[in-house]
Design a protein around this motif. Structure first.
Motif, PDB file in Angstrom:
ATOM      1  N   SER A  48       0.940  -1.089  -0.256  1.00 53.03           N
ATOM      2  CA  SER A  48      -0.248  -0.152  -0.352  1.00 53.03           C
ATOM      3  C   SER A  48       1.010   0.993   0.276  1.00 53.03           C
ATOM      4  N   GLY A  49       0.335   2.090  -0.151  1.00 54.51           N
ATOM      5  CA  GLY A  49       0.762   3.934   0.018  1.00 54.51           C
ATOM      6  C   GLY A  49       0.915   4.480  -1.053  1.00 54.51           C
ATOM      7  N   GLY A  50       1.099   3.808  -2.737  1.00 55.45           N
ATOM      8  CA  GLY A  50       1.284   4.521  -4.048  1.00 55.45           C
ATOM      9  C   GLY A  50       0.489   5.013  -4.163  1.00 55.45           C
ATOM     10  N   GLY A  51       1.317   6.600  -4.988  1.00 60.73           N
ATOM     11  CA  GLY A  51       0.034   6.987  -5.604  1.00 60.73           C
ATOM     12  C   GLY A  51       0.927   8.261  -6.393  1.00 60.73           C
ATOM     13  N   PHE A  52      -0.121   9.075  -6.383  1.00 55.15           N
ATOM     14  CA  PHE A  52       0.540   9.958  -7.548  1.00 55.15           C
ATOM     15  C   PHE A  52       1.474  11.519  -6.656  1.00 55.15           C
ATOM     16  N   VAL A  53       2.589  11.569  -7.050  1.00 57.75           N
ATOM     17  CA  VAL A  53       3.592  12.504  -6.348  1.00 57.75           C
ATOM     18  C   VAL A  53       3.996  13.505  -8.050  1.00 57.75           C
ATOM     19  N   GLN A  54       4.912  14.544  -7.385  1.00 57.58           N
ATOM     20  CA  GLN A  54       5.679  15.229  -8.401  1.00 57.58           C
ATOM     21  C   GLN A  54       6.668  15.021  -8.151  1.00 57.58           C
ATOM     22  N   PRO A  55       7.769  15.575  -9.159  1.00 52.15           N
ATOM     23  CA  PRO A  55       8.702  15.146  -9.014  1.00 52.15           C
ATOM     24  C   PRO A  55       9.753  15.768  -7.459  1.00 52.15           C
ATOM     25  N   GLY A  56      10.700  15.128  -7.273  1.00 54.57           N
ATOM     26  CA  GLY A  56      11.464  15.862  -6.675  1.00 54.57           C
ATOM     27  C   GLY A  56      10.358  15.419  -5.285  1.00 54.57           C
ATOM     28  N   GLY A  57       9.263  14.975  -4.966  1.00 54.18           N
ATOM     29  CA  GLY A  57       8.187  14.496  -3.780  1.00 54.18           C
ATOM     30  C   GLY A  57       8.436  13.132  -3.305  1.00 54.18           C
ATOM     31  N   SER A  58       7.917  12.592  -1.923  1.00 52.36           N
ATOM     32  CA  SER A  58       8.412  11.364  -1.516  1.00 52.36           C
ATOM     33  C   SER A  58       7.228  10.412  -1.324  1.00 52.36           C
ATOM     34  N   LEU A  59       7.445   9.419  -1.265  1.00 50.24           N
ATOM     35  CA  LEU A  59       5.972   8.839  -0.527  1.00 50.24           C
ATOM     36  C   LEU A  59       6.527   7.349  -0.297  1.00 50.24           C
ATOM     37  N   ILE A  60       5.677   7.098   0.853  1.00 53.30           N
ATOM     38  CA  ILE A  60       6.004   5.399   1.582  1.00 53.30           C
ATOM     39  C   ILE A  60       5.375   4.648   1.068  1.00 53.30           C
ATOM     40  N   LEU A  61       6.029   3.662   0.727  1.00 49.82           N
ATOM     41  CA  LEU A  61       5.320   2.022   0.452  1.00 49.82           C
ATOM     42  C   LEU A  61       5.118   1.646   1.638  1.00 49.82           C
ATOM     43  N   SER A  62       3.906   0.285   2.294  1.00 48.26           N
ATOM     44  CA  SER A  62       4.666  -0.858   2.883  1.00 48.26           C
ATOM     45  C   SER A  62       4.073  -2.231   2.552  1.00 48.26           C
ATOM     46  N   CYS A  63       4.389  -3.092   3.171  1.00 51.78           N
ATOM     47  CA  CYS A  63       4.503  -4.157   2.814  1.00 51.78           C
ATOM     48  C   CYS A  63       4.130  -4.795   3.728  1.00 51.78           C
ATOM     49  N   THR A  64       2.345  -5.516   4.379  1.00 52.91           N
ATOM     50  CA  THR A  64       2.092  -6.120   5.267  1.00 52.91           C
ATOM     51  C   THR A  64       1.987  -7.352   5.223  1.00 52.91           C
ATOM     52  N   ALA A  65       2.610  -8.522   5.439  1.00 62.01           N
ATOM     53  CA  ALA A  65       2.567  -9.980   5.538  1.00 62.01           C
ATOM     54  C   ALA A  65       1.718 -10.034   7.037  1.00 62.01           C
ATOM     55  N   SER A  66       0.851 -11.027   5.954  1.00 62.31           N
ATOM     56  CA  SER A  66      -0.058 -12.293   6.230  1.00 62.31           C
ATOM     57  C   SER A  66       0.707 -13.819   6.995  1.00 62.31           C
ATOM     58  N   ARG A  67       0.762 -14.454   8.086  1.00 59.53           N
ATOM     59  CA  ARG A  67       0.797 -16.264   7.626  1.00 59.53           C
ATOM     60  C   ARG A  67       2.427 -16.141   7.482  1.00 59.53           C
ATOM     61  N   PHE A  68       2.670 -15.477   8.050  1.00 61.14           N
ATOM     62  CA  PHE A  68       4.167 -16.095   8.630  1.00 61.14           C
ATOM     63  C   PHE A  68       5.484 -14.116   8.874  1.00 61.14           C
ATOM     64  N   THR A  69       6.417 -14.488   9.136  1.00 57.98           N
ATOM     65  CA  THR A  69       6.878 -13.097  10.453  1.00 57.98           C
ATOM     66  C   THR A  69       7.853 -12.554   9.470  1.00 57.98           C
ATOM     67  N   LEU A  70       8.012 -11.733   9.222  1.00 59.39           N
ATOM     68  CA  LEU A  70       8.844 -10.712   8.573  1.00 59.39           C
ATOM     69  C   LEU A  70      10.250 -11.108   8.914  1.00 59.39           C
ATOM     70  N   ASP A  71      11.037 -11.756   9.902  1.00 58.46           N
ATOM     71  CA  ASP A  71      12.388 -11.562  10.426  1.00 58.46           C
ATOM     72  C   ASP A  71      12.631 -12.744  10.342  1.00 58.46           C
ATOM     73  N   VAL A  72      11.841 -13.552   9.438  1.00 57.17           N
ATOM     74  CA  VAL A  72      12.735 -14.700   9.022  1.00 57.17           C
ATOM     75  C   VAL A  72      12.734 -14.700   7.519  1.00 57.17           C
ATOM     76  N   PHE A  73      12.042 -14.296   6.543  1.00 58.97           N
ATOM     77  CA  PHE A  73      13.172 -14.457   4.818  1.00 58.97           C
ATOM     78  C   PHE A  73      13.419 -12.735   4.921  1.00 58.97           C
ATOM     79  N   VAL A  74      14.210 -13.291   3.537  1.00 58.49           N
ATOM     80  CA  VAL A  74      14.953 -11.988   2.440  1.00 58.49           C
ATOM     81  C   VAL A  74      13.160 -11.184   1.786  1.00 58.49           C
ATOM     82  N   ILE A  75      13.371  -9.935   2.466  1.00 56.56           N
ATOM     83  CA  ILE A  75      12.014  -9.330   1.470  1.00 56.56           C
ATOM     84  C   ILE A  75      12.931  -8.082   0.621  1.00 56.56           C
TER      85      ILE A  75
END
Length: 124
Positions: A6-33
């Motif tokens: 989530s977190g995508g969208g439209f932004v002007q050049p020079g701007g910033s965005l933060i994307l997030s990736c949420t996992a379910s059914r496993f924990t993120l600290d176990v595998f390469v992301i």
């Protein structure tokens, strides 16, 4: 294994965005992301990968100094902070996980599970 970006969208050049990736059914600290992107008519390319411990990180040359990653373990979420965005950053962004249990690099063919992607459109 389920990944949701989530977190995508439209932004002007020079701007910033933060994307997030949420996992379910496993924990993120176990595998390469990994974060990958695919622009129209182009192949999927690696943006950034981080090992389960965080000790191994890969950044594509095109995003070094502009993109960073972080985790919130209690939310089982990985973030992609994108600064100084350029028009050439426009693409669908995907998070994925390599479930091999070790860091093998940052290539799309190493990824076992993918999210459905989120669009980032950088334009004026």
């Amino acid at each position: 294994v389920q990944l949701v970006e989530s977190g995508g969208g439209f932004v002007q050049p020079g701007g910033s965005l933060i994307l997030s990736c949420t996992a379910s059914r496993f924990t993120l600290d176990v595998f390469v992301i990994g974060w990958f992107r695919q622009a129209p008519g182009k192949q999927r390319e690696a943006v950034l990968c981080i090992s389960s411990s965080g000790s191994n990180k890969y950044y594509a040359d095109s995003v070094k100094g502009r993109f960073t990653t972080s985790r919130e373990y209690d939310k089982n979420t990985v973030f992609l902070q994108m600064n100084s965005l350029k028009s050439e950053d426009t693409a669908d962004y995907y998070c994925g996980t390599d479930t091999s249990g070790r860091y093998r690099g940052c290539e799309w063919y190493l990824i076992d599970y993918w999210g459905k992607g989120t669009l980032v459109n950088v334009s004026s």
